[in-house]
Write a protein that holds these residues in place. Sequence first.
Motif, PDB file in Angstrom:
ATOM      1  N   ASP A 190       0.808  -1.219   0.000  1.00  0.00           N
ATOM      2  CA  ASP A 190       0.000   0.000   0.000  1.00  0.00           C
ATOM      3  C   ASP A 190       0.842   1.270   0.000  1.00  0.00           C
ATOM      4  O   ASP A 190       0.395   2.313  -0.479  1.00  0.00           O
ATOM      5  CB  ASP A 190      -0.927   0.008   1.219  1.00  0.00           C
ATOM      6  CG  ASP A 190      -1.956  -1.101   1.158  1.00  0.00           C
ATOM      7  OD1 ASP A 190      -2.557  -1.292   0.082  1.00  0.00           O
ATOM      8  OD2 ASP A 190      -2.147  -1.793   2.173  1.00  0.00           O
TER       9      ASP A 190
ATOM     10  N   HIS B  66       5.370  -4.873   7.801  1.00  0.00           N
ATOM     11  CA  HIS B  66       4.313  -4.121   8.494  1.00  0.00           C
ATOM     12  C   HIS B  66       4.871  -3.627   9.817  1.00  0.00           C
ATOM     13  O   HIS B  66       5.820  -4.202  10.368  1.00  0.00           O
ATOM     14  CB  HIS B  66       3.080  -5.008   8.723  1.00  0.00           C
ATOM     15  CG  HIS B  66       1.871  -4.235   9.168  1.00  0.00           C
ATOM     16  ND1 HIS B  66       1.509  -4.114  10.495  1.00  0.00           N
ATOM     17  CD2 HIS B  66       0.950  -3.531   8.467  1.00  0.00           C
ATOM     18  CE1 HIS B  66       0.406  -3.381  10.587  1.00  0.00           C
ATOM     19  NE2 HIS B  66       0.045  -3.009   9.366  1.00  0.00           N
TER      20      HIS B  66
ATOM     21  N   TRP C 240      -5.130   5.430  -0.089  1.00  0.00           N
ATOM     22  CA  TRP C 240      -5.377   6.708   0.597  1.00  0.00           C
ATOM     23  C   TRP C 240      -6.864   7.045   0.583  1.00  0.00           C
ATOM     24  O   TRP C 240      -7.437   7.444   1.603  1.00  0.00           O
ATOM     25  CB  TRP C 240      -4.559   7.805  -0.084  1.00  0.00           C
ATOM     26  CG  TRP C 240      -4.529   9.101   0.660  1.00  0.00           C
ATOM     27  CD1 TRP C 240      -5.492  10.076   0.683  1.00  0.00           C
ATOM     28  CD2 TRP C 240      -3.481   9.578   1.513  1.00  0.00           C
ATOM     29  NE1 TRP C 240      -5.112  11.119   1.482  1.00  0.00           N
ATOM     30  CE2 TRP C 240      -3.877  10.838   2.001  1.00  0.00           C
ATOM     31  CE3 TRP C 240      -2.248   9.049   1.890  1.00  0.00           C
ATOM     32  CZ2 TRP C 240      -3.073  11.589   2.856  1.00  0.00           C
ATOM     33  CZ3 TRP C 240      -1.443   9.801   2.736  1.00  0.00           C
ATOM     34  CH2 TRP C 240      -1.855  11.055   3.212  1.00  0.00           C
TER      35      TRP C 240
ATOM     36  N   GLU D 169      -9.416   4.976   0.148  1.00  0.00           N
ATOM     37  CA  GLU D 169     -10.211   4.004   0.908  1.00  0.00           C
ATOM     38  C   GLU D 169     -10.331   4.403   2.374  1.00  0.00           C
ATOM     39  O   GLU D 169     -11.407   4.272   2.976  1.00  0.00           O
ATOM     40  CB  GLU D 169      -9.574   2.621   0.787  1.00  0.00           C
ATOM     41  CG  GLU D 169     -10.279   1.540   1.602  1.00  0.00           C
ATOM     42  CD  GLU D 169      -9.572   0.202   1.545  1.00  0.00           C
ATOM     43  OE1 GLU D 169      -9.999  -0.729   2.270  1.00  0.00           O
ATOM     44  OE2 GLU D 169      -8.576   0.078   0.794  1.00  0.00           O
ATOM     45  N   TYR D 170      -9.235   4.913   2.935  1.00  0.00           N
ATOM     46  CA  TYR D 170      -9.259   5.259   4.360  1.00  0.00           C
ATOM     47  C   TYR D 170      -9.549   6.737   4.602  1.00  0.00           C
ATOM     48  O   TYR D 170      -9.713   7.147   5.755  1.00  0.00           O
ATOM     49  CB  TYR D 170      -7.935   4.855   5.006  1.00  0.00           C
ATOM     50  CG  TYR D 170      -7.819   3.359   5.173  1.00  0.00           C
ATOM     51  CD1 TYR D 170      -8.399   2.712   6.261  1.00  0.00           C
ATOM     52  CD2 TYR D 170      -7.170   2.580   4.218  1.00  0.00           C
ATOM     53  CE1 TYR D 170      -8.315   1.336   6.409  1.00  0.00           C
ATOM     54  CE2 TYR D 170      -7.079   1.201   4.358  1.00  0.00           C
ATOM     55  CZ  TYR D 170      -7.654   0.587   5.451  1.00  0.00           C
ATOM     56  OH  TYR D 170      -7.580  -0.775   5.587  1.00  0.00           O
TER      57      TYR D 170
ATOM     58  N   TYR E 189      -7.854   9.618   4.461  1.00  0.00           N
ATOM     59  CA  TYR E 189      -6.954  10.384   5.326  1.00  0.00           C
ATOM     60  C   TYR E 189      -7.034  11.878   5.015  1.00  0.00           C
ATOM     61  O   TYR E 189      -7.050  12.295   3.854  1.00  0.00           O
ATOM     62  CB  TYR E 189      -5.502   9.937   5.135  1.00  0.00           C
ATOM     63  CG  TYR E 189      -5.254   8.488   5.456  1.00  0.00           C
ATOM     64  CD1 TYR E 189      -5.576   7.960   6.705  1.00  0.00           C
ATOM     65  CD2 TYR E 189      -4.703   7.633   4.509  1.00  0.00           C
ATOM     66  CE1 TYR E 189      -5.357   6.625   6.997  1.00  0.00           C
ATOM     67  CE2 TYR E 189      -4.472   6.306   4.792  1.00  0.00           C
ATOM     68  CZ  TYR E 189      -4.806   5.802   6.032  1.00  0.00           C
ATOM     69  OH  TYR E 189      -4.592   4.477   6.315  1.00  0.00           O
TER      70      TYR E 189
ATOM     71  N   ASN F  87      -1.022   6.379  11.087  1.00  0.00           N
ATOM     72  CA  ASN F  87      -2.312   5.764  10.782  1.00  0.00           C
ATOM     73  C   ASN F  87      -2.209   4.912   9.516  1.00  0.00           C
ATOM     74  O   ASN F  87      -2.730   3.785   9.459  1.00  0.00           O
ATOM     75  CB  ASN F  87      -3.371   6.855  10.599  1.00  0.00           C
ATOM     76  CG  ASN F  87      -4.778   6.342  10.859  1.00  0.00           C
ATOM     77  OD1 ASN F  87      -4.984   5.183  11.214  1.00  0.00           O
ATOM     78  ND2 ASN F  87      -5.759   7.203  10.667  1.00  0.00           N
ATOM     79  N   ALA F  88      -1.494   5.424   8.511  1.00  0.00           N
ATOM     80  CA  ALA F  88      -1.331   4.674   7.269  1.00  0.00           C
ATOM     81  C   ALA F  88      -0.519   3.403   7.502  1.00  0.00           C
ATOM     82  O   ALA F  88      -0.826   2.339   6.941  1.00  0.00           O
ATOM     83  CB  ALA F  88      -0.671   5.549   6.213  1.00  0.00           C
TER      84      ALA F  88
ATOM     85  N   LEU G 151      -0.451   1.660  10.195  1.00  0.00           N
ATOM     86  CA  LEU G 151      -1.304   0.714  10.909  1.00  0.00           C
ATOM     87  C   LEU G 151      -2.367   0.108   9.998  1.00  0.00           C
ATOM     88  O   LEU G 151      -2.699  -1.076  10.098  1.00  0.00           O
ATOM     89  CB  LEU G 151      -1.966   1.409  12.102  1.00  0.00           C
ATOM     90  CG  LEU G 151      -1.021   1.843  13.233  1.00  0.00           C
ATOM     91  CD1 LEU G 151      -1.738   2.786  14.189  1.00  0.00           C
ATOM     92  CD2 LEU G 151      -0.495   0.625  13.986  1.00  0.00           C
ATOM     93  N   ASP G 152      -2.917   0.934   9.081  1.00  0.00           N
ATOM     94  CA  ASP G 152      -3.991   0.461   8.206  1.00  0.00           C
ATOM     95  C   ASP G 152      -3.491  -0.394   7.051  1.00  0.00           C
ATOM     96  O   ASP G 152      -4.229  -1.222   6.516  1.00  0.00           O
ATOM     97  CB  ASP G 152      -4.762   1.655   7.624  1.00  0.00           C
ATOM     98  CG  ASP G 152      -5.610   2.364   8.666  1.00  0.00           C
ATOM     99  OD1 ASP G 152      -5.949   1.736   9.683  1.00  0.00           O
ATOM    100  OD2 ASP G 152      -5.927   3.557   8.455  1.00  0.00           O
TER     101      ASP G 152
ATOM    102  N   LEU H  43      -4.140   6.511  18.388  1.00  0.00           N
ATOM    103  CA  LEU H  43      -4.046   5.511  17.327  1.00  0.00           C
ATOM    104  C   LEU H  43      -3.495   4.180  17.830  1.00  0.00           C
ATOM    105  O   LEU H  43      -3.898   3.115  17.356  1.00  0.00           O
ATOM    106  CB  LEU H  43      -3.156   6.033  16.195  1.00  0.00           C
ATOM    107  CG  LEU H  43      -3.718   7.161  15.323  1.00  0.00           C
ATOM    108  CD1 LEU H  43      -2.631   7.701  14.395  1.00  0.00           C
ATOM    109  CD2 LEU H  43      -4.907   6.659  14.500  1.00  0.00           C
TER     110      LEU H  43
END
Length: 751
Positions: free
Chosen positions: A107, A140, A163, A165-166, A168, A183-184, A186-187, A233
């Motif tokens: 991602d 990850h 980007w 999809e979530y 931000y 956050n990115a 983690l997602d 977060l």
Amino acid sequence: MVVPFYGVGEYLGACLESIAGQAWTDFEAILVDDGSPDDSAVVAKEFCARDSRFRLVQQENAGPGPARNRGIAESVGEYLAFVDGDDLVSRYGFAALVRTLDRTGSDLAGGNARRFNNSFGVRPSWLHRQPFARVRHATHVTEFPDLVLDRMLWNKVYRRSFWTEYGYTFPAIRYEDYPVALNAHLDAVTVDTITQAVYYWRERESGESITQQKFQLGNIRDRVVSAGMVMDLVEDAVPVVRRRTHAHLAQIDLLTLMSAFGTVPPEEEQHLVDLSRELLDRLDDDVLAATHRYDRIQHAALRAGDVELLRRLAIFRNSGGLRGGARVVSRRRQLEYNYPGLGETVVPRELYRVVDKDLALSTSVREVAWVDGSLSIKGTAEIRHLATDRSSSVQIALCVGEASYPLEVRRYPALDLHGDQTLVGFEVRLDPSLLMLCTGAPAHFEVQMKSGRRVRRAMLGGQGPGSPGWPPGAWIDATNWIQPGPGTRGWFSLRRLTDPCRLTSVEQTDDALVLHGTASFDEPALFVTRPVVGGEEEIPLEVSGRDFTARIMVRDVLGQTQPDDPFGQRTTRVFRVRDAEGQQRVLLWTAGDAAVSRVEDGRVVTLTRSTGGYVNLHEAPVRTTAVSVVAEGNMLVVRGSQGGDVTFGWRRYLAESDDHLDVPCRRTETADGWSAAADVDLLIPATVVKASVDPLAALADWILFATRPDGTAHAVQCEPFLCSRLPLTISREAHALAVRPHAGTLHVEVR
């Protein structure tokens, strides 16, 4: 690609040029003018008119977060990347990130960063060193928790679909990037990391100042809000990620708040106390308990609300009081750190107590040279926090595999970690018979020091600037070459290279640099590679037995100008020699103690050595370069072979400012270039006021600058072979001046 900018007209043009010149050409760049008060918008409009890939949008000043959000909304590309308007991107960085995303399906992908300015050149960004030390595909943050340190946006490429999809968005605060970046991480399903430097992060000329805007109350408030968002977060994240994040916030953000007490105005003191407590109270107790002892002293003072002590602690730290490690004091046979607040009731006394493990052996390497056929190594050895007197003893042994060979040690007074001249200096000399004991594997040096009842051991390390970082090698007989340099874990090491593949001489013709060398095997082939982008090119050879001759056509090198470094505009190539079976060795430099250069069309092609003693080929713009430094009477004389129409001066930046003082040099034309002479006495401050408690702080740090007729100035470069002959020390009554290289530029430190 989103490029927000505000008030960076001086740098924006170079930033946009670096974006336009990158290898990844299929991009759109959305330039967001966040209400700039200077001519930044004019620069941006002119660039957009020249290159249709750039588009400008303008808005009232709203801050970097809303500016980035505006740029994202205006963009339509498959990938998202961010660039700040005063920074630079590398030529191949974003292309490498996109390639790895295409290969792995991750991602997002991130890469390394460099800090840079004119005075100190290009240096690694310590913040990015751990997350991007290795190439990792499809990893990850839960698998590699050091990714929580990756708090910036601009060293990464994101898939636009990920980007979107979530959803931000950046908050309207400063330090807006860390909550989004984490956050990115983690997602994401997976992320990629590469070691390549993809981004160049500008630093002000005077360095990171302790009184810059980061200590203003508005910035402090935003930093605490950002840290709170980050902790939200990771509240339910896996324990290792949560703990690593809290540790990072304690190390960076809470420390910044503690340092702000050194400059906070009285009317803002209570606000700073409240904000600092807000962050302190949210951090895990076990994380805080594992922080540096001085941090815990500051935390205790904060909990007690003692602003006066917090101010003293901050000033001591901000002024460098911790750099050498404070001297200990003895009380009732108990050693204690002489930090602010010792003996007062606010902070528990046990926080000042010294534990035995803190009294570790500290070593450094300060000079490496060949003297009458022997290798001389000068350095220091001392037990941290303790005074070193004549009753102490030092033993040093050369360690080759499992064997250990004691060396004769000469001790002498030198500058210790506390800024005093004490008996910490040492010299060892290794003659050819000792050096023959070395092998191709690194040999190291074990140092043992006894002071009173304490005995400490450590491997010799801590290479300083100059010859320790660029150590000269030499032949010890007809076939064996000794090359000093860094070894395992940063320890100083020696390697004996028997019959290495080597460059023996270089000559110039009208159109080429002609390399003469000797291989370690029959039928050698020579290849040149670019470490940054990979690939290789075979160089035709004339071979006679194991001897070879190669011609590097200067025009061919110039015709491939695609700089790896967007700041220095330099491309580096390395040479490898390969036999018929594919055995490969790096080409060692044994061709004398000077580089060989050819200048054409404003650029220079140079054959020189690397820090490890191997052959490098550099192609770069012509820059003013120093090749020798000597003290002649009361004058410090620098000589060089390239420079052009410039004047010279030693420049010193004022504390916490980009303002500077200059000491002009007298320029003289020489048969092979130029010389620049300055009176040594003018480099010693007339009024010596040591405002810092840093025991190792110089009274002045001068940088040699060359100034063109149009007023533009640049730091003079230090040629690698000159680096290997420095430092040069000059004594003037109560002062000592040391000429040293720092990140490729020439400095004089006055003490």
